[in-house]
Design a protein around this motif. Sequence first.
Motif, PDB file in Angstrom:
ATOM      1  N   ILE A 153       0.848  -1.202   0.000  1.00  0.00           N
ATOM      2  CA  ILE A 153       0.000   0.000   0.000  1.00  0.00           C
ATOM      3  C   ILE A 153       0.877   1.243   0.000  1.00  0.00           C
ATOM      4  O   ILE A 153       0.613   2.225  -0.699  1.00  0.00           O
ATOM      5  CB  ILE A 153      -0.950  -0.003   1.210  1.00  0.00           C
ATOM      6  N   GLY A 154       1.967   1.211   0.782  1.00  0.00           N
ATOM      7  CA  GLY A 154       2.870   2.355   0.851  1.00  0.00           C
ATOM      8  C   GLY A 154       3.547   2.667  -0.464  1.00  0.00           C
ATOM      9  O   GLY A 154       3.964   3.805  -0.707  1.00  0.00           O
ATOM     10  N   ALA A 155       3.670   1.670  -1.339  1.00  0.00           N
ATOM     11  CA  ALA A 155       4.305   1.896  -2.628  1.00  0.00           C
ATOM     12  C   ALA A 155       3.431   2.738  -3.551  1.00  0.00           C
ATOM     13  O   ALA A 155       3.930   3.352  -4.498  1.00  0.00           O
ATOM     14  CB  ALA A 155       4.611   0.556  -3.310  1.00  0.00           C
ATOM     15  N   SER A 156       2.106   2.784  -3.264  1.00  0.00           N
ATOM     16  CA  SER A 156       1.200   3.526  -4.145  1.00  0.00           C
ATOM     17  C   SER A 156       0.448   4.661  -3.455  1.00  0.00           C
ATOM     18  O   SER A 156       0.047   5.623  -4.106  1.00  0.00           O
ATOM     19  CB  SER A 156       0.177   2.558  -4.765  1.00  0.00           C
ATOM     20  N   ASP A 157       0.276   4.570  -2.154  1.00  0.00           N
ATOM     21  CA  ASP A 157      -0.470   5.596  -1.404  1.00  0.00           C
ATOM     22  C   ASP A 157       0.505   6.645  -0.880  1.00  0.00           C
ATOM     23  O   ASP A 157       1.368   6.352  -0.041  1.00  0.00           O
ATOM     24  CB  ASP A 157      -1.220   4.934  -0.247  1.00  0.00           C
ATOM     25  N   SER A 158       0.371   7.869  -1.345  1.00  0.00           N
ATOM     26  CA  SER A 158       1.306   8.931  -0.972  1.00  0.00           C
ATOM     27  C   SER A 158       1.265   9.248   0.519  1.00  0.00           C
ATOM     28  O   SER A 158       2.256   9.710   1.091  1.00  0.00           O
ATOM     29  CB  SER A 158       0.999  10.206  -1.776  1.00  0.00           C
ATOM     30  N   THR A 159       0.132   8.993   1.164  1.00  0.00           N
ATOM     31  CA  THR A 159       0.031   9.301   2.594  1.00  0.00           C
ATOM     32  C   THR A 159       1.012   8.466   3.408  1.00  0.00           C
ATOM     33  O   THR A 159       1.646   8.969   4.343  1.00  0.00           O
ATOM     34  CB  THR A 159      -1.406   9.054   3.096  1.00  0.00           C
ATOM     35  N   LEU A 160       1.158   7.201   3.055  1.00  0.00           N
ATOM     36  CA  LEU A 160       2.050   6.333   3.818  1.00  0.00           C
ATOM     37  C   LEU A 160       3.509   6.677   3.587  1.00  0.00           C
ATOM     38  O   LEU A 160       4.376   6.278   4.372  1.00  0.00           O
ATOM     39  CB  LEU A 160       1.804   4.865   3.473  1.00  0.00           C
TER      40      LEU A 160
ATOM     41  N   ILE B  85      -5.487   3.497   8.626  1.00  0.00           N
ATOM     42  CA  ILE B  85      -6.112   2.246   9.071  1.00  0.00           C
ATOM     43  C   ILE B  85      -7.347   1.948   8.227  1.00  0.00           C
ATOM     44  O   ILE B  85      -7.612   0.788   7.863  1.00  0.00           O
ATOM     45  CB  ILE B  85      -6.477   2.319  10.565  1.00  0.00           C
ATOM     46  N   ASP B  86      -8.097   2.981   7.872  1.00  0.00           N
ATOM     47  CA  ASP B  86      -9.270   2.803   7.018  1.00  0.00           C
ATOM     48  C   ASP B  86      -8.861   2.281   5.640  1.00  0.00           C
ATOM     49  O   ASP B  86      -9.531   1.409   5.073  1.00  0.00           O
ATOM     50  CB  ASP B  86     -10.024   4.126   6.892  1.00  0.00           C
ATOM     51  N   GLN B  87      -7.752   2.800   5.110  1.00  0.00           N
ATOM     52  CA  GLN B  87      -7.259   2.338   3.816  1.00  0.00           C
ATOM     53  C   GLN B  87      -6.822   0.880   3.887  1.00  0.00           C
ATOM     54  O   GLN B  87      -7.055   0.101   2.958  1.00  0.00           O
ATOM     55  CB  GLN B  87      -6.079   3.198   3.373  1.00  0.00           C
TER      56      GLN B  87
ATOM     57  N   LYS C 115      -9.945  -1.382   3.977  1.00  0.00           N
ATOM     58  CA  LYS C 115     -10.668  -1.482   2.704  1.00  0.00           C
ATOM     59  C   LYS C 115      -9.917  -2.301   1.663  1.00  0.00           C
ATOM     60  O   LYS C 115     -10.526  -2.850   0.743  1.00  0.00           O
ATOM     61  CB  LYS C 115     -10.933  -0.082   2.156  1.00  0.00           C
ATOM     62  N   ALA C 116      -8.616  -2.356   1.784  1.00  0.00           N
ATOM     63  CA  ALA C 116      -7.809  -3.026   0.755  1.00  0.00           C
ATOM     64  C   ALA C 116      -8.013  -4.537   0.809  1.00  0.00           C
ATOM     65  O   ALA C 116      -8.005  -5.139   1.867  1.00  0.00           O
ATOM     66  CB  ALA C 116      -6.340  -2.687   0.957  1.00  0.00           C
ATOM     67  N   SER C 117      -8.221  -5.145  -0.361  1.00  0.00           N
ATOM     68  CA  SER C 117      -8.319  -6.592  -0.476  1.00  0.00           C
ATOM     69  C   SER C 117      -7.170  -7.059  -1.352  1.00  0.00           C
ATOM     70  O   SER C 117      -7.308  -7.243  -2.563  1.00  0.00           O
ATOM     71  CB  SER C 117      -9.662  -6.997  -1.100  1.00  0.00           C
ATOM     72  N   MET C 118      -6.023  -7.249  -0.721  1.00  0.00           N
ATOM     73  CA  MET C 118      -4.803  -7.482  -1.488  1.00  0.00           C
ATOM     74  C   MET C 118      -4.158  -8.817  -1.155  1.00  0.00           C
ATOM     75  O   MET C 118      -2.971  -9.027  -1.397  1.00  0.00           O
ATOM     76  CB  MET C 118      -3.803  -6.351  -1.205  1.00  0.00           C
TER      77      MET C 118
ATOM     78  N   LYS D  95      -6.779  -9.127   9.649  1.00  0.00           N
ATOM     79  CA  LYS D  95      -6.740  -7.749   9.143  1.00  0.00           C
ATOM     80  C   LYS D  95      -7.920  -6.949   9.703  1.00  0.00           C
ATOM     81  O   LYS D  95      -7.747  -5.814  10.177  1.00  0.00           O
ATOM     82  CB  LYS D  95      -6.782  -7.754   7.616  1.00  0.00           C
ATOM     83  N   SER D  96      -9.126  -7.538   9.655  1.00  0.00           N
ATOM     84  CA  SER D  96     -10.311  -6.841  10.168  1.00  0.00           C
ATOM     85  C   SER D  96     -10.209  -6.616  11.670  1.00  0.00           C
ATOM     86  O   SER D  96     -10.553  -5.543  12.185  1.00  0.00           O
ATOM     87  CB  SER D  96     -11.574  -7.651   9.842  1.00  0.00           C
ATOM     88  N   LYS D  97      -9.724  -7.637  12.362  1.00  0.00           N
ATOM     89  CA  LYS D  97      -9.597  -7.530  13.821  1.00  0.00           C
ATOM     90  C   LYS D  97      -8.596  -6.433  14.196  1.00  0.00           C
ATOM     91  O   LYS D  97      -8.839  -5.638  15.108  1.00  0.00           O
ATOM     92  CB  LYS D  97      -9.155  -8.885  14.373  1.00  0.00           C
TER      93      LYS D  97
END
Length: 795
Positions: free
Chosen positions: A633-640, A671-673, A676-679, A750-752
């Motif tokens: 996720i960090g490779a594509s999400d600028s926030t991380l 955390i919301d991102q 939601k991610a199904s990776m 992940k959900s927990k």
Amino acid sequence: MEMEDQRDNSKKRTRQRKTSSLLSLNNTTTIFPLLLAAATQLSNSHKNTPNNSSEILVKKCLTKLHQSLLSNIQNFPTSVLSLFPILVNSKCAGIARRSAEIVGLASLVSLDMNELVALDEGIVKGLILMLGSEKRKVSVAACNALLDLSSTLIGRRSLLEFSALEWFMFGFLQVPASPILVSLCDEDERSVACARLAFKEDGHAVSILHAAITLINTCNVERLEKIPRKLSRKFLVSLKTLWENVHNQMLLGNAWSSCRDRHLNLSNVTVNSLAESIFRLSINVSEFVIPLPSVLVDRKIFGWSDLGFENFLLHHWESSPSLVRRLSGSLSEENDILSSFAQSLNFKEPCPTFVASVLQNSISCVPIASDELNIISFLEEVRSELGCPIIYEQDIRVIRTEQPSKKEVHFFQKKVDPCCFKKPAFNNMDIMQCEEAFKEGYTIALRGVEFRFASIATVADALASLFGQPSVGANIYLTPPNSQGLACHCDDHCVFVCQLFGTKQWSIYPQPNLQLPRLYDRFDRECCLGEQNSLAECRKFLLREGDILYIPRGFPHEACTHDDGSSDLARFSLHVTFGVEVEPPFEWEGFAHVALHCWYKTQKQLHGASVEPLSGNLDLMSVTLLHLMIELIGASDSTLRKASLVGALVLPLEIDDWLYLNQKTTFNHIIDQINKASMFLEVFRSVEVVIEKNEDPFHRMRWLRLLYQETETIPEHDWNVPLALGEFQNLFPSCAQHKDMTEAAFMQIKSKFCDEVLFEDVIDSYKLLLEKYKKARKQYMNGMLSLHCNGFPSS
């Protein structure tokens, strides 16, 4: 009466003849009972009633032992060493001296005997006490024996255990002060840092110095802290006085290849061992960097508005350039954060002559790995390089950008020759040539200034605290009129450009890639020079003395001292840049990893209390895969990719603090991102690929091991996440056979995790990790500052 004297003398001669005949035998086993009897009788003698016959017998036995060590070590009776605690404490100077010589020789010729001596408390303590003998020959023999014993690690550890180091340090300080004459001897023509020191000093004093340096360089941090503060400080000042002399000799480049006919005592002290001792003794010195009030740094850099820093973070940090103009006053004002540094340069126009003095006082700052948290381990790795003069490319560059080609050219072309394997250290001639280079239009760029000037270190330290990072780097750039140093380029870190003298024209182009570049990631330099960087999109800033320009990472930029057509004439420029380098653990991605670790640790504690336990390899692999998913996720999400400023939060937390609310909001978004991610399939496939290639899926997250290595495992279950490639390869096949079950477990965990993790529960662990990084950087900074002449208080 005369008849009785004659009979006594006859008996005495008879005993001596018998003793001589016994000692003449090749069988040295007869020595032990003789020496035991004589030594016992000697030790039982009254102080004022010397036993000459016993002394003679002991001396002859010792002579025989010494000869057996020199001729045939196999004949040496090691059992005799048990008598040496008595012998080295003998009141007879001759016996004590010869005993010390035998102990030293035995320590050198055999590892087994070295260990026997090292483990014998009586021998070691006796030799240490001999150092304080008023008889020089006894003290010299003891010192030499202890040096011989220190030739092994077990010997050095034994000496440290019995406080030999403090004796040596104190002994050296007792030597009458005199001008130190020192030369360098480079017999092997190795690096100048490995050159040996030759002294025109008392040889015994040099031996004591060598012993002290040897033991200091064996100490761990805890042992160094046990040295009495006053003694450590005085000895450090003494070493730094010597270091200044040695450093001058290195710059002169006059290391000679032989000691003959120079009337000097060639020691086993090398340049790098001296530098290492200074570094180690300085690790925990608190006076190097005097903290600046955060409010002062905030206002001086971000303006005098109460909302200056908040406004900067919300509108400029990692997103757009920003300029803070100096409103009034002079850079020499006492309350300016850079005034002490500016004044120390003694800057004079028109030709800056301070260059030589700055470079002459500098040594090479050997790079330390970003994830190196053990300063002693670092020193052991780089000890052969420590203390040498500045090195081209590593510490300094002398460069200009030619027009109109925009090509960078180095003044010292030979020093950047890729075929040259030896690191090119600067000497006095190179330093003087830098002034010539400046006159020819070259910029002089000096890296690691925070390790060379305490005044810069203070500002860098304050900035690091302000942004919640382990450290901040600093470079200085001196550019002549009508010239450009570096070509247009991007940085993988944010910089604050502080204009100290003169003026400089900066051009900043739009960010070619919306993704923030990461530290140490390679980037395409051509992206900085593409068509998108047209003049129409370029922002220009003319910096005058006292101005501060902020440039986010990833923004192409260049600077020059060309006349911009304004009323100001083209002038030279001197500026310092402070670089905020965001290490992987301190990006938001890093904070998410720490959050997962904290949550996982809580689950283990709940399992210990028998509350809904995590169990089995599927759950263990699921947590590991979740770490890998966060990285994807960090490779594509600028926030991380952005810097987490959680380290800047002040404890205890105030729920209405704007920075706290800002950081918590960002965390909840991340955390919301993740939720939601199904990776799963993407992560699982990436793992299969790296295992097939035998690559490490955690190469960018090695720091995670710092967290999980400290986690206590629960009996009958290994709860540590498999972060090593071997562990991962062993666990993965069983999970691959039950892929559906693994996916179900992964999604559940992940959900927990996303449902249960709380921002406040992560802060303490995150700050603990930050403090570990900061401690290592602080220790490195202290050591390097101390090796620079202006780094240690004179008192």
